[in-house]
Design an enzyme around this catalytic site. Structure first.
Site, mmCIF file in Angstrom:
data_model
loop_
_atom_site.group_PDB
_atom_site.id
_atom_site.type_symbol
_atom_site.label_atom_id
_atom_site.label_comp_id
_atom_site.label_asym_id
_atom_site.label_seq_id
_atom_site.Cartn_x
_atom_site.Cartn_y
_atom_site.Cartn_z
ATOM 1 N N ASP A 19 0.852 -1.195 0.000
ATOM 2 C CA ASP A 19 0.000 0.000 0.000
ATOM 3 C C ASP A 19 0.889 1.247 0.000
ATOM 4 O O ASP A 19 1.670 1.457 0.924
ATOM 5 C CB ASP A 19 -0.891 -0.050 1.266
ATOM 6 C CG ASP A 19 -1.876 1.105 1.337
ATOM 7 O OD1 ASP A 19 -1.870 1.960 0.429
ATOM 8 O OD2 ASP A 19 -2.645 1.140 2.312
ATOM 9 N N ASP A 111 -3.027 2.290 -5.822
ATOM 10 C CA ASP A 111 -1.832 2.238 -4.970
ATOM 11 C C ASP A 111 -1.791 1.013 -4.060
ATOM 12 O O ASP A 111 -1.023 0.991 -3.103
ATOM 13 C CB ASP A 111 -1.707 3.515 -4.139
ATOM 14 C CG ASP A 111 -2.746 3.582 -3.026
ATOM 15 O OD1 ASP A 111 -3.860 3.083 -3.233
ATOM 16 O OD2 ASP A 111 -2.436 4.124 -1.956
ATOM 17 N N GLU A 112 -2.609 0.021 -4.331
ATOM 18 C CA GLU A 112 -2.604 -1.175 -3.492
ATOM 19 C C GLU A 112 -2.617 -2.425 -4.361
ATOM 20 O O GLU A 112 -3.371 -2.492 -5.325
ATOM 21 C CB GLU A 112 -3.864 -1.224 -2.614
ATOM 22 C CG GLU A 112 -3.914 -0.210 -1.517
ATOM 23 C CD GLU A 112 -5.183 -0.371 -0.693
ATOM 24 O OE1 GLU A 112 -5.548 -1.508 -0.337
ATOM 25 O OE2 GLU A 112 -5.826 0.660 -0.421
#
Ligand code: MG
Length: 429
Positions: A19, A111-112
């Site tokens: 993350d 973003d993960e």
């Protein structure tokens, strides 16, 4: 270092969750290192802070804070409009790095990502924990920002792990230690537990994730729906949702882009390309039954500079003709450098289920009629195996696919074959 046999008991499956910390803001800092150590906030395009560096967070700025308030209270903060083309590029680079460790990479959001590294410690002669650490080190070194990494036997536990020590964390939850982590995880912080459910659970004395997993399965099943029973199992270390490479339907954005050789400054060519990109990303959205809240498009100059813009339509839609006018009206400001441009692209993001769109609409009947037309277009294209029907504006681009974009030959001509009076369609014979 632990013996591999010991690790196999601790991690019946080894799932890593990665993350990015304050991702959009970190992307801005990565692009311009002079911003390092400064309070940076992203979100000017939406009027609210969507991401911030830890320096900004330390000032008391939180997600969702109005940008006007940020400006007023913290004049020293550097504020950006989101550049989603750039963030998508960094996101892809992130997944390419994770992919070095395992082919089972599941992007979850921009973003993960989840990565299933089960078994890969053997050929690599290492341990899962060392792999997770190395992954984090590679990401940070190569992308110039920090990541929070969690390793655990299930996706839900890996999420608990990555959140546990954010930012810049690297937390391992082997199965025998799961309870001690869950004891300090408030129930509302568990991935997949919404506000209403957490209120309901708290009323029954379930304030932490540990209290939740200590309830019998029957108790959970009698009060909550099946996804929560699955979540309960995942928290207990039982894999219900494997991490899958490239799972569709979980994608939170779609991008379509193409590079030209040679570069061009021809506005018509650029607009035609963007129209084609828009058609393809929205086709993917319709296939997945989702519609974007936000639309971004960009041009990239020969010196690799991006110029992008993000638009929030009045209502989310996956119908090209409802978004096409934005390209025409917003393209010129992007072309202020004169070019030449070597690439264009379209990104749709903030995807929501199509079914939740109709109720927001001002003119549902017009939208529904249009939706029906696109259904037929998709069916035709499906049947004939290629894009036989597309927007008239993108037609010359389709013809010249793979070739250098030339002048648009019939750009000014009125399309001959309208489909049932829809101005943007033209069937290609
Ligand atoms: Mg993040």
């Amino acid at each position: 270092m632990k013996s591999r046999n010991g690790e196999e008991l601790e991690y019946p499956w080894a799932i890593v969750h990665v993350d990015g910390d304050g991702f959009f803001a970190s992307c801005e800092v990565a692009r311009d290192p002079s911003l390092r150590g400064k309070p940076v906030v992203v979100g000017a395009e939406r009027g609210i802070a969507t991401a911030m560096t830890y320096e900004a967070k330390a000032l008391g700025i939180t997600r969702g804070m109005p940008i006007a308030k940020v400006r007023r209270l913290f004049p020293e903060v550097i504020i950006f409009a989101g550049d989603y083309a750039w963030y998508t590029e960094v996101s892809r680079a992130m997944n390419r790095i994770i992919f070095r460790y395992t082919p089972e990479v599941e992007p979850y959001s921009i973003d993960e990502s989840f990565a299933d590294i089960t078994g890969f410690q053997i050929p690599k002669k290492t341990t899962y924990e060392a792999m997770a650490r190395a992954m984090k080190r590679d990401l940070q070194k190569e992308l110039g920002m920090t990541f929070s990494v969690g390793l655990a036997p299930t996706k839900t536990l890996a999420k608990v792990a990555s959140k546990h020590d954010k930012p810049d964390g690297c937390v391992f939850i082997p199965l025998p230690r799961a309870k001690e982590f869950l004891a300090v995880t408030p129930i509302e912080k568990v991935w997949g537990i919404g506000r209403r459910t957490s209120v309901k659970l708290k009323e029954e004395g379930v304030s932490t994730a540990l209290r939740f997993i200590d309830r019998p399965e029957k108790w959970v099943a009698s009060r909550l729906s099946k996804p929560y029973v699955e979540l309960w199992k995942e928290l207990r270390g039982e894999m219900v949702h494997p991490a899958h490479a490239g799972v569709r339907g979980k994608q939170q954005s779609f991008m379509h882009t193409r590079t030209f050789t040679p570069p061009t400054s021809d506005r018509k060519v650029l607009s035609r390309e963007l129209t084609r990109h828009l058609e393809s990303v929205l086709k993917s959205a319709r296939e997945d039954g989702v519609a974007p809240r936000l639309l971004s498009f960009f041009v990239k100059t020969q010196t690799f500079k991006y110029r992008s813009t993000t638009i929030k339509p009045l209502h989310p839609t996956n119908l090209p003709s409802e978004l096409l006018p934005f390209i025409e009206t917003q393209l010129d400001p992007l072309l202020d450098s004169g070019g030449p441009y070597r690439a264009t692209g379209v990104i749709i993001h903030d995807l929501i289920p199509e079914s939740s769109v109709a109720s927001d609409l001002f003119a549902p009947t017009a939208h529904e009629r249009l939706a029906k037309v696109y259904e037929r277009v998709d069916a035709l294209n499906e049947r004939y195996g290629a894009s036989v029907v597309h927007l008239a504006a993108s037609r010359p681009g389709q013809r010249k696919r793979g070739a250098a974009p030339g002048p648009m030959r019939n750009g000014k001509k009125k399309p001959k074959n309208h489909t049932r009076g829809m101005p943007f369609f033209q069937a290609e014979r």
